[in-house]
Scaffold this active site. Sequence first.
Site: not given
Length: 439
Positions: A83, A128-130
Amino acid sequence: MPAPLPAPLPAATWPAHSLPSYLNPAALGSWGDYLQQVDRVIPYLGPLSRWAETLKRPKRILVVDVPIHRDDGRVAHFEGYRVQHNVSRGPGKGGVRFHQEVTLPEVMALAGWMSIKTAAVNLPFGGAKGGVRVDPRTVSTAELERITRRYTSELGLLLGPHKDIPAPDLNTNEQVMAWMMDTYSMNVGVTTTGVVTGKPVDLGGSLGRREATGRGVFTVAVEAARHLGLPIEGARVAVQGFGNVGSVSAKLLAQAGARVVAVQDQDTTLYREAGLDLPALLQHAATNGDIAGYAGAEPISQEAFWDVESDILIPAAMEQQITEARAGRIHTRLVVEGANGPTTPAADDLLAERDILVVPDVIANAGGVTVSYFEWVQDFSSFFWSEDEINQRLVRLMREAFATVWAVAQERQVSLRTATFIVACQRILHTRQLRGLYP
Ligand code: GLU
Protein backbone atom coordinates in the site's frame (compact mmCIF):
# COMPACT_ATOMS: atom_id res chain seq x y z
CA MET A 1 -10.82 33.56 -18.86
CA PRO A 2 -12.35 30.79 -16.73
CA ALA A 3 -14.50 31.99 -13.84
CA PRO A 4 -12.60 32.15 -10.56
CA LEU A 5 -12.96 29.09 -8.38
CA PRO A 6 -15.51 29.33 -5.57
CA ALA A 7 -14.10 29.58 -2.08
CA PRO A 8 -13.63 26.14 -0.53
CA LEU A 9 -16.43 24.85 1.65
CA PRO A 10 -15.64 24.39 5.31
CA ALA A 11 -14.54 20.78 5.82
CA ALA A 12 -17.55 19.87 7.93
CA THR A 13 -19.96 20.40 5.03
CA TRP A 14 -18.11 18.06 2.72
CA PRO A 15 -19.61 14.60 2.36
CA ALA A 16 -17.76 11.94 4.29
CA HIS A 17 -16.33 9.43 1.82
CA SER A 18 -13.97 7.86 4.25
CA LEU A 19 -14.44 4.21 3.31
CA PRO A 20 -13.28 2.86 -0.03
CA SER A 21 -15.97 0.52 -1.30
CA TYR A 22 -13.77 -2.59 -1.22
CA LEU A 23 -13.55 -2.48 2.57
CA ASN A 24 -15.82 -4.36 4.90
CA PRO A 25 -16.67 -1.90 7.70
CA ALA A 26 -16.96 -4.81 10.13
CA ALA A 27 -13.34 -5.83 9.58
CA LEU A 28 -11.51 -2.53 9.56
CA GLY A 29 -9.25 -3.34 12.53
CA SER A 30 -6.38 -0.91 12.79
CA TRP A 31 -7.52 1.08 9.76
CA GLY A 32 -10.58 2.06 11.85
CA ASP A 33 -8.23 3.28 14.60
CA TYR A 34 -6.19 5.24 12.08
CA LEU A 35 -9.34 6.88 10.61
CA GLN A 36 -10.45 7.96 14.08
CA GLN A 37 -7.03 9.47 14.74
CA VAL A 38 -7.28 11.44 11.49
CA ASP A 39 -10.82 12.59 12.30
CA ARG A 40 -9.60 13.98 15.60
CA VAL A 41 -7.04 16.19 13.92
CA ILE A 42 -9.24 17.69 11.19
CA PRO A 43 -10.67 20.49 13.39
CA TYR A 44 -7.09 21.74 13.91
CA LEU A 45 -6.12 21.89 10.25
CA GLY A 46 -7.82 25.15 9.28
CA PRO A 47 -8.16 25.70 5.52
CA LEU A 48 -5.96 22.65 4.83
CA SER A 49 -8.82 20.47 6.04
CA ARG A 50 -10.32 20.67 2.55
CA TRP A 51 -7.59 18.19 1.56
CA ALA A 52 -8.04 15.93 4.57
CA GLU A 53 -9.90 13.21 2.68
CA THR A 54 -6.52 12.51 1.04
CA LEU A 55 -5.36 11.05 4.34
CA LYS A 56 -8.27 8.64 4.47
CA ARG A 57 -7.71 7.13 1.04
CA PRO A 58 -4.50 5.30 0.25
CA LYS A 59 -3.08 6.47 -3.04
CA ARG A 60 -2.36 3.00 -4.40
CA ILE A 61 -2.98 -0.56 -3.32
CA LEU A 62 -1.59 -3.69 -4.94
CA VAL A 63 -2.70 -7.16 -3.90
CA VAL A 64 -0.60 -9.94 -5.37
CA ASP A 65 -0.65 -13.71 -5.53
CA VAL A 66 2.68 -15.19 -4.45
CA PRO A 67 3.01 -18.79 -5.69
CA ILE A 68 6.11 -20.80 -4.80
CA HIS A 69 7.36 -24.36 -5.00
CA ARG A 70 7.47 -25.86 -1.53
CA ASP A 71 10.58 -27.91 -0.77
CA ASP A 72 8.60 -31.12 -1.44
CA GLY A 73 7.62 -29.95 -4.94
CA ARG A 74 4.03 -28.89 -4.21
CA VAL A 75 2.90 -25.41 -5.26
CA ALA A 76 1.68 -23.12 -2.47
CA HIS A 77 0.05 -19.70 -2.79
CA PHE A 78 0.45 -16.77 -0.40
CA GLU A 79 -1.25 -13.38 -0.45
CA GLY A 80 0.89 -10.26 -0.61
CA TYR A 81 0.09 -6.56 -0.32
CA ARG A 82 1.77 -3.23 -0.85
CA VAL A 83 0.00 0.00 0.00
CA GLN A 84 1.34 3.42 -0.94
CA HIS A 85 -0.65 5.63 1.34
CA ASN A 86 0.74 9.02 0.41
CA VAL A 87 3.63 10.18 -1.74
CA SER A 88 3.10 13.96 -1.66
CA ARG A 89 6.37 14.63 0.17
CA GLY A 90 8.52 12.00 -1.51
CA PRO A 91 8.73 8.29 -2.36
CA GLY A 92 6.67 5.78 -0.44
CA LYS A 93 8.56 4.45 2.58
CA GLY A 94 7.79 1.66 4.97
CA GLY A 95 8.46 -1.89 6.01
CA VAL A 96 7.28 -5.29 4.87
CA ARG A 97 5.92 -7.72 7.43
CA PHE A 98 5.50 -11.46 7.23
CA HIS A 99 2.69 -12.66 9.47
CA GLN A 100 -0.06 -15.25 9.26
CA GLU A 101 -2.72 -12.70 10.18
CA VAL A 102 -1.72 -9.78 7.96
CA THR A 103 -4.77 -8.22 6.31
CA LEU A 104 -5.22 -5.46 3.77
CA PRO A 105 -6.83 -2.99 6.24
CA GLU A 106 -3.94 -3.63 8.63
CA VAL A 107 -1.38 -2.84 5.93
CA MET A 108 -3.40 0.26 4.99
CA ALA A 109 -3.26 1.47 8.60
CA LEU A 110 0.46 0.78 8.86
CA ALA A 111 1.01 2.68 5.60
CA GLY A 112 -1.04 5.61 6.90
CA TRP A 113 1.01 5.72 10.08
CA MET A 114 4.18 5.74 7.95
CA SER A 115 2.95 8.89 6.15
CA ILE A 116 2.34 10.55 9.52
CA LYS A 117 5.67 9.30 10.92
CA THR A 118 7.91 10.43 8.08
CA ALA A 119 6.21 13.86 8.10
CA ALA A 120 6.41 14.13 11.89
CA VAL A 121 10.20 13.81 11.78
CA ASN A 122 10.29 15.81 8.54
CA LEU A 123 11.89 13.19 6.29
CA PRO A 124 11.42 13.70 2.53
CA PHE A 125 9.28 10.56 2.21
CA GLY A 126 5.67 9.56 1.97
CA GLY A 127 4.21 6.49 3.63
CA ALA A 128 3.84 2.90 2.44
CA LYS A 129 3.73 -0.61 3.88
CA GLY A 130 3.71 -4.17 2.67
CA GLY A 131 2.94 -7.60 3.96
CA VAL A 132 2.75 -11.26 3.09
CA ARG A 133 0.24 -13.52 4.81
CA VAL A 134 2.58 -16.27 5.94
CA ASP A 135 3.70 -17.71 9.24
CA PRO A 136 7.49 -17.71 8.74
CA ARG A 137 7.83 -20.46 11.36
CA THR A 138 6.04 -22.87 9.00
CA VAL A 139 8.33 -22.45 5.98
CA SER A 140 11.99 -23.30 5.43
CA THR A 141 14.62 -20.64 4.76
CA ALA A 142 14.69 -21.62 1.09
CA GLU A 143 10.90 -21.29 0.88
CA LEU A 144 11.06 -17.91 2.64
CA GLU A 145 13.59 -16.76 0.05
CA ARG A 146 11.31 -17.88 -2.80
CA ILE A 147 8.33 -16.07 -1.20
CA THR A 148 10.38 -12.90 -0.79
CA ARG A 149 11.71 -12.95 -4.35
CA ARG A 150 8.36 -13.69 -5.98
CA TYR A 151 6.63 -11.03 -3.83
CA THR A 152 9.30 -8.49 -4.83
CA SER A 153 8.93 -9.34 -8.52
CA GLU A 154 5.16 -8.99 -8.29
CA LEU A 155 5.61 -5.52 -6.78
CA GLY A 156 7.97 -4.62 -9.60
CA LEU A 157 5.57 -2.03 -10.94
CA LEU A 158 5.60 -0.05 -7.74
CA LEU A 159 9.10 -0.29 -6.25
CA GLY A 160 12.15 1.82 -6.94
CA PRO A 161 14.63 4.00 -5.06
CA HIS A 162 12.64 7.09 -6.07
CA LYS A 163 9.24 5.42 -5.99
CA ASP A 164 8.78 3.18 -3.00
CA ILE A 165 11.44 1.88 -0.61
CA PRO A 166 10.68 -1.14 1.62
CA ALA A 167 12.44 -1.93 4.90
CA PRO A 168 12.24 -4.57 7.63
CA ASP A 169 9.23 -4.88 9.90
CA LEU A 170 7.69 -7.71 11.91
CA ASN A 171 9.44 -11.04 11.01
CA THR A 172 11.58 -9.56 8.23
CA ASN A 173 15.26 -8.75 8.60
CA GLU A 174 18.51 -7.84 6.85
CA GLN A 175 18.58 -11.12 4.92
CA VAL A 176 15.07 -10.56 3.57
CA MET A 177 16.11 -7.05 2.50
CA ALA A 178 19.19 -8.49 0.75
CA TRP A 179 16.92 -10.86 -1.24
CA MET A 180 14.55 -8.00 -2.09
CA MET A 181 17.39 -5.75 -3.21
CA ASP A 182 18.91 -8.54 -5.30
CA THR A 183 15.61 -9.49 -6.94
CA TYR A 184 14.80 -5.90 -7.86
CA SER A 185 18.36 -5.35 -9.13
CA MET A 186 18.34 -8.52 -11.27
CA ASN A 187 14.97 -7.56 -12.76
CA VAL A 188 16.08 -4.05 -13.74
CA GLY A 189 19.59 -5.13 -14.71
CA VAL A 190 21.51 -2.83 -12.41
CA THR A 191 22.55 -3.14 -8.78
CA THR A 192 20.29 -0.70 -6.96
CA THR A 193 21.13 -0.62 -3.28
CA GLY A 194 18.78 2.31 -2.53
CA VAL A 195 15.62 0.32 -3.35
CA VAL A 196 15.39 -1.05 0.20
CA THR A 197 16.78 -0.01 3.58
CA GLY A 198 17.70 -2.13 6.56
CA LYS A 199 20.12 -4.12 4.37
CA PRO A 200 23.23 -5.89 5.65
CA VAL A 201 26.06 -3.38 6.19
CA ASP A 202 28.17 -5.20 3.57
CA LEU A 203 25.47 -4.52 1.00
CA GLY A 204 24.97 -0.79 1.42
CA GLY A 205 23.24 -1.02 4.79
CA SER A 206 23.83 1.59 7.46
CA LEU A 207 25.65 1.19 10.73
CA GLY A 208 23.21 1.73 13.58
CA ARG A 209 20.10 0.78 11.55
CA ARG A 210 19.46 -2.43 13.46
CA GLU A 211 19.29 -0.66 16.81
CA ALA A 212 17.77 2.58 15.50
CA THR A 213 14.12 2.03 16.39
CA GLY A 214 14.98 0.99 19.95
CA ARG A 215 17.42 3.87 20.30
CA GLY A 216 14.71 6.28 19.17
CA VAL A 217 12.23 4.79 21.66
CA PHE A 218 14.84 5.20 24.39
CA THR A 219 15.56 8.81 23.37
CA VAL A 220 11.92 9.94 23.49
CA ALA A 221 11.31 7.95 26.69
CA VAL A 222 14.09 9.95 28.35
CA GLU A 223 12.68 13.24 27.01
CA ALA A 224 9.13 12.46 28.12
CA ALA A 225 10.30 11.25 31.54
CA ARG A 226 12.20 14.50 32.01
CA HIS A 227 8.99 16.49 31.37
CA LEU A 228 7.20 14.33 33.95
CA GLY A 229 10.00 14.77 36.50
CA LEU A 230 10.51 11.00 36.44
CA PRO A 231 14.15 9.94 36.91
CA ILE A 232 15.25 7.10 34.60
CA GLU A 233 17.60 5.87 37.31
CA GLY A 234 15.54 3.30 39.20
CA ALA A 235 12.41 3.70 37.02
CA ARG A 236 10.44 0.47 36.67
CA VAL A 237 10.02 -0.53 33.03
CA ALA A 238 7.70 -3.15 31.47
CA VAL A 239 8.26 -4.12 27.85
CA GLN A 240 5.87 -6.06 25.63
CA GLY A 241 7.77 -7.60 22.71
CA PHE A 242 11.39 -8.72 22.75
CA GLY A 243 12.18 -8.36 19.07
CA ASN A 244 14.32 -5.71 17.47
CA VAL A 245 12.43 -2.83 19.10
CA GLY A 246 11.58 -4.13 22.57
CA SER A 247 14.94 -5.76 23.30
CA VAL A 248 17.01 -2.71 22.31
CA SER A 249 14.73 -0.28 24.18
CA ALA A 250 14.95 -2.48 27.28
CA LYS A 251 18.73 -2.81 26.99
CA LEU A 252 19.31 0.93 26.64
CA LEU A 253 16.94 1.80 29.50
CA ALA A 254 18.66 -0.78 31.74
CA GLN A 255 22.04 0.69 30.79
CA ALA A 256 20.72 4.10 31.85
CA GLY A 257 19.88 2.71 35.28
CA ALA A 258 16.20 1.77 34.85
CA ARG A 259 14.85 -1.46 36.34
CA VAL A 260 13.24 -3.64 33.65
CA VAL A 261 10.73 -5.52 35.80
CA ALA A 262 8.71 -7.33 33.10
CA VAL A 263 9.29 -8.55 29.57
CA GLN A 264 6.82 -10.36 27.35
CA ASP A 265 7.32 -12.09 24.01
CA GLN A 266 4.89 -14.12 21.90
CA ASP A 267 4.71 -17.07 24.32
CA THR A 268 6.38 -16.02 27.57
CA THR A 269 6.06 -13.31 30.21
CA LEU A 270 8.84 -12.82 32.73
CA TYR A 271 8.75 -10.78 35.92
CA ARG A 272 11.45 -9.77 38.37
CA GLU A 273 10.79 -7.04 40.87
CA ALA A 274 14.50 -6.26 41.37
CA GLY A 275 14.93 -5.88 37.61
CA LEU A 276 15.95 -8.39 34.94
CA ASP A 277 19.59 -8.89 34.02
CA LEU A 278 19.28 -7.61 30.44
CA PRO A 279 22.65 -8.81 29.09
CA ALA A 280 21.87 -12.31 30.40
CA LEU A 281 18.33 -12.26 28.96
CA LEU A 282 19.60 -11.03 25.59
CA GLN A 283 22.17 -13.81 25.58
CA HIS A 284 19.46 -16.36 26.38
CA ALA A 285 17.23 -15.04 23.57
CA ALA A 286 20.14 -15.07 21.10
CA THR A 287 20.95 -18.70 21.95
CA ASN A 288 17.39 -20.05 22.21
CA GLY A 289 15.46 -17.84 19.80
CA ASP A 290 13.14 -16.52 22.52
CA ILE A 291 12.92 -15.78 26.25
CA ALA A 292 11.18 -19.05 27.23
CA GLY A 293 13.08 -21.02 29.86
CA TYR A 294 15.16 -18.09 31.13
CA ALA A 295 15.91 -18.98 34.74
CA GLY A 296 16.64 -15.53 36.19
CA ALA A 297 13.01 -14.44 36.49
CA GLU A 298 9.55 -15.63 37.44
CA PRO A 299 7.26 -16.66 34.56
CA ILE A 300 3.79 -15.11 34.90
CA SER A 301 0.67 -15.41 32.73
CA GLN A 302 0.34 -13.38 29.52
CA GLU A 303 -2.56 -11.35 30.88
CA ALA A 304 -0.79 -10.66 34.22
CA PHE A 305 1.68 -8.51 32.26
CA TRP A 306 -0.92 -5.72 32.20
CA ASP A 307 -1.17 -5.72 36.01
CA VAL A 308 2.57 -5.26 36.57
CA GLU A 309 3.29 -1.94 38.25
CA SER A 310 5.73 0.16 36.26
CA ASP A 311 6.75 3.76 35.66
CA ILE A 312 7.32 3.29 31.95
CA LEU A 313 5.40 0.83 29.79
CA ILE A 314 6.68 0.06 26.30
CA PRO A 315 4.31 -1.87 24.02
CA ALA A 316 6.68 -3.07 21.28
CA ALA A 317 4.77 -5.94 19.72
CA MET A 318 1.57 -5.67 17.67
CA GLU A 319 -1.40 -3.37 17.09
CA GLN A 320 -4.40 -3.09 19.42
CA GLN A 321 -2.72 -4.45 22.55
CA ILE A 322 -3.77 -1.66 24.91
CA THR A 323 -7.53 -2.06 24.71
CA GLU A 324 -9.99 -0.07 26.78
CA ALA A 325 -10.23 -2.90 29.34
CA ARG A 326 -6.44 -3.07 29.75
CA ALA A 327 -6.11 0.72 29.81
CA GLY A 328 -8.28 0.73 32.93
CA ARG A 329 -5.90 -1.69 34.69
CA ILE A 330 -2.49 -0.43 33.66
CA HIS A 331 -0.40 1.00 36.50
CA THR A 332 2.21 3.23 34.92
CA ARG A 333 3.04 6.89 34.36
CA LEU A 334 4.33 6.85 30.82
CA VAL A 335 3.52 4.72 27.77
CA VAL A 336 6.05 4.87 24.93
CA GLU A 337 4.73 3.13 21.83
CA GLY A 338 7.50 1.06 20.25
CA ALA A 339 4.94 -0.88 18.17
CA ASN A 340 2.73 0.65 15.51
CA GLY A 341 -0.87 1.16 16.62
CA PRO A 342 -0.69 -0.61 20.00
CA THR A 343 -3.33 1.62 21.66
CA THR A 344 -6.95 1.81 20.49
CA PRO A 345 -8.54 5.30 20.42
CA ALA A 346 -10.91 4.40 23.30
CA ALA A 347 -7.94 3.19 25.37
CA ASP A 348 -6.04 6.34 24.46
CA ASP A 349 -8.84 8.46 25.94
CA LEU A 350 -8.95 6.40 29.10
CA LEU A 351 -5.18 6.65 29.59
CA ALA A 352 -5.42 10.43 29.18
CA GLU A 353 -8.24 10.56 31.76
CA ARG A 354 -6.07 8.55 34.12
CA ASP A 355 -3.23 11.02 33.63
CA ILE A 356 -0.94 8.51 31.94
CA LEU A 357 1.19 10.19 29.29
CA VAL A 358 1.36 8.41 25.93
CA VAL A 359 4.18 9.07 23.47
CA PRO A 360 2.56 7.87 20.24
CA ASP A 361 4.08 5.40 17.79
CA VAL A 362 4.30 7.99 15.02
CA ILE A 363 7.02 9.79 16.95
CA ALA A 364 8.24 7.16 19.44
CA ASN A 365 9.25 4.52 16.90
CA ALA A 366 10.35 6.89 14.13
CA GLY A 367 14.03 6.15 14.82
CA GLY A 368 13.97 3.18 12.45
CA VAL A 369 12.76 5.07 9.43
CA THR A 370 15.05 7.97 10.33
CA VAL A 371 18.14 5.79 10.02
CA SER A 372 16.54 4.23 6.92
CA TYR A 373 16.62 7.73 5.50
CA PHE A 374 20.31 8.04 6.45
CA GLU A 375 20.94 4.68 4.75
CA TRP A 376 19.18 5.80 1.56
CA VAL A 377 21.21 9.03 1.48
CA GLN A 378 24.47 7.11 2.08
CA ASP A 379 23.60 4.67 -0.73
CA PHE A 380 23.13 7.52 -3.20
CA SER A 381 26.35 9.27 -2.24
CA SER A 382 28.27 5.97 -1.80
CA PHE A 383 29.82 7.61 1.21
CA PHE A 384 29.24 5.93 4.55
CA TRP A 385 29.12 7.56 7.95
CA SER A 386 30.48 6.28 11.26
CA GLU A 387 28.12 4.73 13.79
CA ASP A 388 28.74 7.62 16.19
CA GLU A 389 27.79 10.12 13.55
CA ILE A 390 24.60 8.21 12.77
CA ASN A 391 23.57 7.86 16.41
CA GLN A 392 24.26 11.53 17.09
CA ARG A 393 22.18 12.64 14.11
CA LEU A 394 19.41 10.24 15.09
CA VAL A 395 19.25 11.48 18.67
CA ARG A 396 19.31 15.12 17.57
CA LEU A 397 16.50 14.61 15.08
CA MET A 398 14.35 12.64 17.53
CA ARG A 399 14.81 15.26 20.27
CA GLU A 400 13.91 18.09 17.89
CA ALA A 401 10.82 16.28 16.63
CA PHE A 402 9.75 15.49 20.18
CA ALA A 403 10.25 19.11 21.30
CA THR A 404 8.12 20.32 18.37
CA VAL A 405 5.17 18.07 19.14
CA TRP A 406 5.50 18.69 22.87
CA ALA A 407 5.19 22.42 22.26
CA VAL A 408 2.13 21.95 20.01
CA ALA A 409 0.51 19.71 22.62
CA GLN A 410 1.01 22.38 25.29
CA GLU A 411 -0.15 25.21 23.07
CA ARG A 412 -3.28 23.46 21.77
CA GLN A 413 -3.96 21.51 24.95
CA VAL A 414 -4.17 18.21 23.09
CA SER A 415 -2.59 14.78 23.50
CA LEU A 416 0.86 14.13 22.09
CA ARG A 417 -0.78 11.91 19.47
CA THR A 418 -3.07 14.65 18.23
CA ALA A 419 -0.18 17.13 18.36
CA THR A 420 1.98 14.82 16.24
CA PHE A 421 -0.88 14.35 13.78
CA ILE A 422 -1.36 18.15 13.62
CA VAL A 423 2.32 18.72 12.76
CA ALA A 424 2.47 15.84 10.28
CA CYS A 425 -0.90 16.40 8.57
CA GLN A 426 -0.14 20.09 8.09
CA ARG A 427 3.13 19.20 6.39
CA ILE A 428 1.53 16.57 4.16
CA LEU A 429 -1.52 18.60 3.20
CA HIS A 430 0.47 21.77 2.63
CA THR A 431 2.56 19.87 0.07
CA ARG A 432 -0.62 18.40 -1.36
CA GLN A 433 -2.05 21.88 -1.83
CA LEU A 434 1.14 23.28 -3.35
CA ARG A 435 1.30 20.44 -5.86
CA GLY A 436 -2.40 20.68 -6.75
CA LEU A 437 -4.35 18.14 -8.76
CA TYR A 438 -3.07 16.72 -12.01
CA PRO A 439 -4.36 15.56 -14.39
N1 GLU B 1 9.11 -0.89 9.78
C1 GLU B 1 9.62 0.29 10.41
C2 GLU B 1 8.48 1.19 10.87
O1 GLU B 1 7.38 0.76 11.08
C3 GLU B 1 10.67 0.99 9.57
C4 GLU B 1 10.23 1.46 8.24
C5 GLU B 1 11.38 1.98 7.37
O2 GLU B 1 12.51 2.03 7.82
O3 GLU B 1 11.07 2.32 6.24
O4 GLU B 1 8.69 2.35 11.11
